[in-house]
Design an enzyme around this catalytic site. Structure first.
Site, short mmCIF file in Angstrom:
data_model
loop_
_atom_site.label_atom_id
_atom_site.label_comp_id
_atom_site.label_asym_id
_atom_site.label_seq_id
_atom_site.Cartn_x
_atom_site.Cartn_y
_atom_site.Cartn_z
N GLU A 177 33.83 -40.83 -10.64
CA GLU A 177 33.90 -39.36 -10.61
C GLU A 177 33.15 -38.71 -11.76
OE1 GLU A 177 37.97 -38.06 -10.51
OE2 GLU A 177 38.09 -38.35 -8.35
N GLU A 246 39.09 -42.22 -2.37
CA GLU A 246 40.45 -41.89 -2.80
C GLU A 246 41.05 -40.81 -1.92
OE1 GLU A 246 40.94 -40.93 -6.96
OE2 GLU A 246 39.65 -42.58 -7.58
#
Ligand code: GAL
Length: 819
Positions: A177, A246
């Protein structure tokens, strides 16, 4: 001869190129097959090796194809170039367990993890290297990152665990991320991500690398999505399959926070929509959240439980109906693998957020009917048939005719978990305690530490995070006639200590901890200083180091000051700045150093006058292991804050005294509408975490076990008890023409508490009969079919239960069975 060579060559090629991206970017291709991949995150150090086979088996039974895990750098390299891969950290054993179960692996090396893990997975020694800045083009950082990443890749290669070597790992991840925090790193951030891509590629793992939330991911990195919903995600390269690394099945919990819940209907909705809109790989984060043992919880303030409301609960039990409802979804999606990965896609928009998506191959078609409206159900007319799609749901029709699944119609039982007392103890409520005070004399009275500086340092810099505890001590002298003395004096500390205990001349003057997410605050207390030498001793405690955000490595922890003594005389205030005084530092506490938590510790413990509500106190007791195999928890109600060990195993920080606020819970949680972490909370006004997991492998089944507590704030251990957790009752509430299975998880069903066929309402544990009900005795029928059995399968039909007149409304069976 030619054909043999061809065959060998083919075998060789199919092995070497085990995982690739399909040429049109539609799917991940494994051994030549385009796949619909369902995956789940399980972090190996958040459970024990003894739990891994069962967790992975249950994952497979839940319809998963793959297990995803991060690799936790700070756990593996706690000291520079000294590695630990033992016990819970045995990464290779974990990967082999996945392999043995016939599942694939997704290895997120990072090595930045985030994951609510201490310091996001970075070692603190790394921060303390000269000139260090994390996650940018900093030579020292890149060297260390490359060193660790290479080491992990080499270890995994040596065991032939990459798919390119015939092993289970089909994908690897670099960074994590970074795109979400990249802005503040400017041009260096962009250069860093290119460097990450090149470095990863150079390791030649033979499987694709992913970068999540990185919409400038350099080729051939695959950009993937994280979030509660990813149906709108479009990867930056048209040849990249649409992948979701995710899908948050719930959320994490912080001390002072409430229990998060994401409804089953909404998780299923997000997955079905993702596949409706071209998704090809969905990973649940978390599938099993587990436990933050020891000091691994991140922060600040992540709790010891990392349950996450995941399909497998903290202890590895099925979290029903989430587990079962998703399993059914996986089965349906798998049955459509070919159409989903090869089919031509067409969509019909019906307005009002209703749509149909058709995947068509020459052999057949599969359909999704989606309704994203939060309030109104949709009626979709398709090929001469009419289908009602409830608000905020997706219906799946593998043949475009028959509804096989709807995300909002749950036909899986709900399991209500209960805690049972420890039957191995005759009188479980009376554990016998002994105790010891933490020895603090050197610090409180002498202010004597290990090193001195005329400066206040960040806690990480001093401790290298070897302990939660750091003493900051100084002495202040006042002459008899000092104008300060006796003038309404106070001590004022500007603190970024997560928890602070302050002592002056051996006396505890007060404690404070950060609240409401405010990790810098001013501690101020009136103090009587004496003439001559005064010792100020401040104990700063970290509760998990920050794990997220740009430059999070420099978020302050500890007492960075300034620190003042103030005296007030009428309107006049005199201020003495102690910040550049001579400060003496001491990392850790004596009891930890002398390992009072070890069963074989020879230190003396007293059984006399065991104190309550005493700060800085060690408690010890012995207990018998609860019988059976149900997971074990210890109820620490009554205690304040500290650390607990069972037979020398650190089961994590405890803090039941931290009560979550009264407001913000929602008993009638509505699955419709976008989920966010503040929705559907429970546990308002209760201890943030009362029960702590004690894995069975920490216990001696025969003989005595030892529990040691270090209580820092003061508490009462007399209520502490060991319990087991298991299914207490199971419920279902399903429409006619469904089959529902009730199961007490390998225990017999003992009674049917409620059953009604008609229009009953309410929730599990509080069902009520409605206005119409069948005349047959539903309780009797179900008692016959289910009681005494470990599971029973009920065909919900009017033929069986009778046909009550419900004025045309669909009939339902509601049942509650006691395990
Ligand atoms: C993501 C992160 C995960 C985890 C998650 C929240 O941003 O990649 O590691 O922290 O948030 O649970």
């Amino acid at each position: 001869m030619v054909s043999l060579r061809f065959l060998l060559c083919f075998l060789f090629v199919s092995n070497v190129y085990a995982t690739i991206v399909s040429h049109d970017g539609r799917a991940i291709t494994i051994d030549g097959h385009r796949r619909v991949l369902l995956s789940g995150s399980i972090h190996y150090p958040r459970s024990t090796p003894e739990m891994w086979p069962d967790l992975i088996k249950k994952s497979k039974e839940g319809g998963l194809d793959a297990i995803e895990t991060y690799v936790f750098w700070n756990a593996h390299e706690p000291t520079r170039r000294q590695y630990d891969f033992s016990g819970k950290l045995d990464l290779i054993r974990f990967l082999k367990t996945i392999q043995d179960e016939g599942l694939y692996g997704v290895l997120r090396i990072g090595p930045y993890a985030c994951a609510e893990w201490n310091y996001g997975g970075f070692p603190v020694w790394l921060h303390n290297m000269p000139g260090m800045v994390f996650r940018t083009t900093n030579k020292a950082f890149m060297d260390e990152m490359q060193n660790f990443t290479t080491m992990i890749v080499d270890m995994v290669k040596k065991e032939n665990l990459f798919a390119s070597q015939g092993g289970p790992i089909i994908l690897a991840q670099i960074e994590n991320e970074y795109g979400n925090v990249m802005g503040p790193y400017g041009e260096s951030g962009k250069a860093y991500i290119k460097w990450c891509a090149n470095m990863a590629q150079s390791l030649d793992v033979g499987v694709p690398w992913i970068m999540c939330q990185q919409n400038d991911a350099p080729q051939p990195m695959l950009n993937t999505c994280n979030g509660f919903y990813c149906d709108n995600f479009v990867p930056n390269n048209p040849n990249t399959p649409k992948m979701w690394t995710e899908n948050w099945t719930g959320w994490f919990k912080q001390w002072g926070g409430k229990n998060p819940h994401r409804t089953t209907e909404d998780v299923a909705f997000s997955v079905a929509r993702f596949f409706q809109r071209g998704g090809t790989f969905n990973n649940y984060y978390m599938y099993h959240g587990g436990t933050n043992f020891d000091r691994t919880a991140g922060g600040p303030y992540i709790t010891t439980s990392y349950d996450y409301d995941a399909p497998l609960d903290e202890y590895g039990n099925l979290n029903q109906p989430k587990y079962g409802h998703l399993k059914q979804l996986h089965d349906v999606l798998h049955s459509m693998e070919r159409t989903l990965t090869y089919g031509n896609i067409s969509t019909i928009d019906f307005g009002n957020s209703a749509s149909a998506t058709i995947y068509k191959t020459e052999e057949g078609s599969s359909c999704f009917f989606g309704n994203g409206n939060e309030k109104s159900d949709a009626t979709i007319s398709f090929q001469g048939e009419s289908y009602v799609v409830p608000a905020w749901s997706v219906t799946i029709l593998p043949d475009c005719k028959n509804e096989a699944y709807n995300t909002a119609k749950i036909t899986t039982q709900t399991s209500m978990m209960v805690k049972k007392p420890n039957e191995a103890e005759d009188t479980p409520s009376t554990l016998k305690w002994s105790w010891r005070p933490e020895n603090m004399d050197n610090f409180l009275l002498k202010g004597k530490g290990e090193s001195t500086q005329t400066q206040l340092f960040d806690q990480k810099v001093v401790t290298n995070d070897q302990s939660d505890y750091l003493w900051y001590m100084t002495t202040v002298k006042f002459k008899k006639r000092d104008p300060f003395l006796g003038k309404n004096m106070s001590l004022r500390v500007n603190s970024t200590a997560h928890v602070l205990h302050a002592f002056v001349n051996g006396k505890h003057i007060g404690s404070q901890h950060a609240e409401n997410d405010k990790f810098n605050y001013v501690f101020e207390k009136d103090v009587k200083f004496k003439s001559g030498r005064n010792v100020i001793a401040l104990l700063s405690i970290t509760v998990g180091l920050a794990n997220y955000g740009a430059f999070f490595e420099s978020k302050p922890a500890g007492i960075t000051g300034p620190i003042f003594i103030t005296g007030r005389n009428g309107d006049e205030t005199i201020v003495k700045d102690l910040s550049a005084h001579k400060w003496s530092y001491k990392t850790g506490l004596i009891g930890f150093e002398s390992q009072l938590f070890r069963t074989e510790s020879m230190s003396k413990w007293s059984v006399e006058s065991v104190p309550f509500n005493r700060t800085m106190t060690w408690y010890k007791t012995t207990f018998k292991s609860p019988l059976g195999n149900d997971p074990v928890v210890v109820d620490l109600m009554g205690l304040g804050k500290g650390t607990a060990w069972v037979n020398g195993n650190n089961i994590g920080r405890y803090w039941p005294a931290f009560i979550s606020s009264e407001n913000g819970c929602d008993a009638n949680c509505n699955y419709r509408g976008a989920y966010h972490a503040e929705k559907c909370l429970t546990n308002c006004g209760e201890p943030t975490q009362r029960w702590y997991h004690v894995p069975r492998s920490f216990l001696n089944a025969e003989g005595d076990n030892t529990l040691v507590l270090f209580e820092e704030m003061g508490g009462n251990p007399s209520l502490v008890s060991f319990q087991t957790t298991r299914v207490g009752s199971v419920c279902a509430n399903v429409y006619e023409k469904n089959i529902i299975e009730l199961s007490c998880d390998r225990k017999p069903i003992s009674a049917i508490k409620f059953a009604s066929f008609g229009n009953p309402y309410g929730n599990c544990g509080s069902f009520v009969k409605g206005t119409c009900e069948s005349s047959n005795n539903t309780v009797d029928i179900l008692t016959q079919e289910c009681v005494g059995k470990e599971k029973c399968s009920i065909d919900v039909s009017s033929e069986k239960f009778g046909a009550p007149d419900c004025s045309g409304a669909a009939r339902r069976l509601a049942v509650e069975a006691i395990c």
